[in-house]
Design a protein around this motif. Structure first.
Motif, PDB file in Angstrom:
ATOM      1  N   GLY A 180      41.952  30.754  58.908  1.00 31.30           N
ATOM      2  CA  GLY A 180      42.637  30.485  57.652  1.00 31.30           C
ATOM      3  C   GLY A 180      42.496  29.065  57.171  1.00 31.30           C
ATOM      4  N   ARG A 232      43.606  36.014  58.985  1.00 31.67           N
ATOM      5  CA  ARG A 232      43.429  34.672  58.420  1.00 31.67           C
ATOM      6  C   ARG A 232      44.753  33.998  58.085  1.00 31.67           C
ATOM      7  NH1 ARG A 232      40.186  34.520  53.487  1.00 31.67           N
ATOM      8  NH2 ARG A 232      40.128  36.790  53.397  1.00 31.67           N
ATOM      9  N   MET A 233      45.831  34.782  57.999  1.00 30.14           N
ATOM     10  CA  MET A 233      47.148  34.217  57.734  1.00 30.14           C
ATOM     11  C   MET A 233      47.936  33.967  59.026  1.00 30.14           C
ATOM     12  SD  MET A 233      47.443  34.042  54.352  1.00 30.14           S
ATOM     13  CE  MET A 233      49.166  34.164  53.908  1.00 30.14           C
ATOM     14  N   LYS A 234      47.367  34.339  60.173  1.00 31.73           N
ATOM     15  CA  LYS A 234      48.075  34.209  61.441  1.00 31.73           C
ATOM     16  C   LYS A 234      48.021  32.767  61.951  1.00 31.73           C
ATOM     17  CE  LYS A 234      49.191  38.580  61.884  1.00 31.73           C
ATOM     18  NZ  LYS A 234      48.575  39.451  62.857  1.00 31.73           N
ATOM     19  N   SER A 235      48.848  32.500  62.964  1.00 28.33           N
ATOM     20  CA  SER A 235      48.992  31.140  63.491  1.00 28.33           C
ATOM     21  C   SER A 235      47.800  30.718  64.332  1.00 28.33           C
ATOM     22  CB  SER A 235      50.265  31.045  64.336  1.00 28.33           C
ATOM     23  OG  SER A 235      50.097  31.760  65.553  1.00 28.33           O
ATOM     24  N   ARG A 268      42.603  36.713  50.354  1.00 29.31           N
ATOM     25  CA  ARG A 268      43.753  36.048  50.961  1.00 29.31           C
ATOM     26  C   ARG A 268      44.029  34.774  50.172  1.00 29.31           C
ATOM     27  NH1 ARG A 268      44.369  40.238  52.661  1.00 29.31           N
ATOM     28  NH2 ARG A 268      44.640  40.990  54.792  1.00 29.31           N
ATOM     29  N   ASN A 317      46.710  33.428  49.466  1.00 35.20           N
ATOM     30  CA  ASN A 317      47.816  32.626  49.978  1.00 35.20           C
ATOM     31  C   ASN A 317      47.468  31.893  51.269  1.00 35.20           C
ATOM     32  OD1 ASN A 317      49.615  33.318  47.899  1.00 35.20           O
ATOM     33  ND2 ASN A 317      50.111  35.251  48.891  1.00 35.20           N
ATOM     34  N   ALA A 318      46.272  32.106  51.787  1.00 33.88           N
ATOM     35  CA  ALA A 318      45.824  31.317  52.929  1.00 33.88           C
ATOM     36  C   ALA A 318      45.457  29.912  52.446  1.00 33.88           C
ATOM     37  CB  ALA A 318      44.616  31.990  53.593  1.00 33.88           C
ATOM     38  N   ASP A 319      45.298  28.984  53.406  1.00 34.59           N
ATOM     39  CA  ASP A 319      44.943  27.613  53.018  1.00 34.59           C
ATOM     40  C   ASP A 319      43.599  27.586  52.304  1.00 34.59           C
ATOM     41  OD1 ASP A 319      47.268  26.694  54.095  1.00 34.59           O
ATOM     42  OD2 ASP A 319      46.379  26.041  55.981  1.00 34.59           O
ATOM     43  N   ASN A 320      42.657  28.375  52.826  1.00 35.98           N
ATOM     44  CA  ASN A 320      41.315  28.480  52.261  1.00 35.98           C
ATOM     45  C   ASN A 320      40.564  27.143  52.298  1.00 35.98           C
ATOM     46  OD1 ASN A 320      41.430  31.277  51.801  1.00 35.98           O
ATOM     47  ND2 ASN A 320      42.570  30.945  49.914  1.00 35.98           N
TER      48      ASN A 320
END
Length: 424
Positions: free
Chosen positions: A34, A269-272, A60, A62-65
């Protein structure tokens, strides 16, 4: 690439297709990233490739990207480990999304990206035309489930297809027997309650388009249920949810390899950071152990235990062996499944003193029970003793995010090893 015989293996249902199919010499372990830090940890912990999102065209939002500069840094880091970087460009484009597409794809090619993951034929055709060095992998968003559809995309010039999550392991083996193409499949992570992600609940409830990266995960909300204006659930009982259990195929690595899956894809991709490193580490060990000695392969309980230390939801085997039923969904609020919290990352270690500098990621203090783990066999438990800041001043706790803390470890550690704490 070699032609091999498919082994006859035992599954939960019927034996799979037996025949010839093409595959990579060793399955690729493909991990989510992410942000740049997660990319580096995924590769360091054993990923052969990572998939990321850019500032446009991914699912995604809302991911940092990644910016293009971050992509270049990520590619450079991955190349040092012999790993590849893929970029998700898997939206279904509306008219207003097309402007700037050609320039964006050229920038990806210039950054050294190995492949894009795409579903929209316009994005696929444009990439083939303006950025020929980019491989194009067909996204799971196309819901490809049969060998004739796979052959269609091969004939369109695509070297890899990411199958829909609804494909069974028997169907995968049959696809590999008919089409000489790389097959990628999700083997771990969240499962969408809709058909391969084609959900419109988010659109209706929040005006956020799931197929353009805005999914609000409506299936994981808590709902009240009514029948004839009578509230059945939600007033005197726990609220209802309708989300799927997560996918976990760690116990079935031999079946996945024998079916001919070329790329084992982890969702998240949104996980820690802790989740990505833990899951990649467990699958890396399992894959390597099987490939080293298939006849004597045994699943180690510690791999499953590690997965459980990072997972947030119950798990199942998805559609690989049968069609999920009621028992494969989550209808009631769950207890916290993770008994550990991510506490820190090793920055450096002094062998002469046994002191490690740890970057704090969660509150810990003297007396906290912790585990250290890393990709090179590091694993041990200890209780935190005295801690100081980097100037030698004593601390009663590591309270501040990203604070550097000095502590003694009972065994040697390496930079990028992780520390997690037991939650009581």
């Amino acid at each position: 690439m070699e032609v091999v015989e498919v082994k006859q293996v035992t599954t939960k249902t019927a034996p799979r297709f037996t025949g010839k199919r093409y595959r990579l010499d060793k399955p690729e372990l493909l991990a989510p990233a992410g942000n740049l830090e997660k990319l580096k940890f995924a590769v360091h912990y054993g990923a052969d490739a990572v998939y990321i999102g850019g500032q446009k065209y991914g699912l995604r939002s809302n991911a940092d990207n990644f910016s293009f500069e971050e992509m270049k840094e990520g590619v450079e880091f991955a190349n040092r480990y012999g790993a590849k970087v893929f970029v998700a460009t898997n939206i279904y484009a509306h008219n207003e999304d097309i402007s700037g597409l050609e320039d964006y794809l050229r920038e990806l090619e210039a950054a050294g990206i190995a492949a894009i993951i795409a579903a929209d034929p316009v994005i696929i055709e444009t990439a083939q035309r303006v950025a020929p060095k980019l491989e194009v992998h067909l996204s799971t968003q196309q819901s490809t489930l049969n060998w004739q559809a796979v052959k269609f995309w091969k004939d369109e010039g695509l070297p890899r297809v990411v199958l829909g999550r609804e494909t069974s392991i028997e169907e995968i083996a049959e696809i590999k027997a008919h089409v000489d193409i790389e097959i990628e499949a999700f083997i771990h992570g969240a499962m969408c309650s809709s058909f391969s992600g084609r959900c419109v609940l988010s659109n209706h409830f929040t005006d956020r388009d799931s197929n353009r990266g805005g999914c609000c995960q409506s299936c994981r909300w808590k709902y009240d249920i009514y029948e004839d204006d009578i509230q059945m659930v939600g007033m005197d009982a726990d609220k209802f949810t309708m989300s799927s259990k997560d996918l976990c195929m760690l116990e079935h690595i031999p079946d996945l390899i024998d079916a001919g899956i070329d790329s084992f894809k982890i969702e998240g991709r949104m996980k820690s950071l802790h989740y990505v490193a833990t899951v990649v580490n467990a699958y890396r060990q399992a894959i390597d152990s099987y490939m080293a000695d298939p006849e004597n392969y045994e699943l180690k309980p510690i791999w499953l235990e590690d997965i459980q230390k990072a997972a947030n939801r119950p798990v199942n085997t998805g559609f690989f062996y049968d069609t999920p039923g009621a028992e494969d969904h989550i209808y009631e609020p769950e207890d916290k499944a993770v008994p550990y919290d991510f506490a820190g990352v090793v920055v450096s270690y002094d062998e002469s003193t046994g002191l490690a500098v740890v970057e704090q990621r969660n509150h810990f203090k003297p007396g906290t029970e912790v585990e250290f783990f890393g990709p090179n066999g590091t694993f041990f438990k200890q209780v935190v003793g005295q801690i100081t800041d980097t100037s030698g001043n004593g601390l009663d706790a590591a309270r501040h995010p990203l604070q550097h803390v000095v502590m003694k470890t009972e065994h040697p550690v390496k930079p990028m090893d992780m520390m997690r704490k037991r939650v009581r």
